[in-house]
Write a protein that holds these residues in place. Structure first.
Motif: not given
Length: 182
Positions: A66-88
């Protein structure tokens, strides 16, 4: 007749319309240049995206998992914060961090992830990653999973990023996770 057009009748024939207000030239809502700029802005929004996500993948699951992980590279040009995520495919998506606590590896949910300007941040096994919880279906190798990320930029603007992550076999690791540096 405010705003209405009346037809004046002279000698039994209709003549030019008579206006109860002075006629004005009708201007198009947008000039051709503005239309072109608007179309280019809409169609190339991803080219000018503040935040980019690359190498996104999800670990496949086995029956009843019932669980899994998502992995990736995230780049923000001006900087910021990842604050939430969702998936169907998941009831809940949480940002997690794994780190050593003495001799024990611990995983905990974190409210947000800082994205320094211009620097790639790795979501990887054994570090920060997204947990897809309460999965609604098995995740089979070769499938893809849609995930929506929400990033708040340095300018306080919210950005929504739609990601397609490929599902890898359940035992898969990121290529860099197997490299050893001595």
């Amino acid at each position: 007749m405010s705003g209405a057009v009346a037809v004046a009748v002279r000698r039994g024939r209709a003549s030019m319309p008579a206006y109860d207000v002075a006629p004005t030239f009708i201007k198009p809502a947008m000039s051709p240049i503005r239309i072109t700029v608007a179309v280019l802005a809409l169609t190339s929004a991803s080219v000018f995206a503040q935040t980019t996500v690359t190498d996104a993948w999800v670990r496949g699951t086995v029956a009843q998992q019932k669980a899994s992980g998502l992995f990736a590279q995230i780049t923000s040009a001006q900087g910021g914060r990842l604050v939430s995520a969702s998936s169907p495919v998941a009831g809940v998506v949480e940002l997690h961090e794994m780190k050593m606590d003495g001799n024990v590896m611990r995983m905990r949910a974190v409210p947000a992830l800082d994205l320094p300007a211009g620097r790639a941040v790795a979501l990887k096994p054994g570090g920060f990653h997204l947990m897809l919880l309460d999965l609604k279906q098995p995740l089979q190798a070769g499938d893809s999973v849609s995930v929506t990320l929400v990033v708040v930029g340095a300018d306080k603007q919210r950005e929504t990023i739609n990601v397609k992550a490929v599902v890898r076999a359940p035992g898969a690791q990121a290529a860099a996770a197997h490299e050893h540096k001595h």
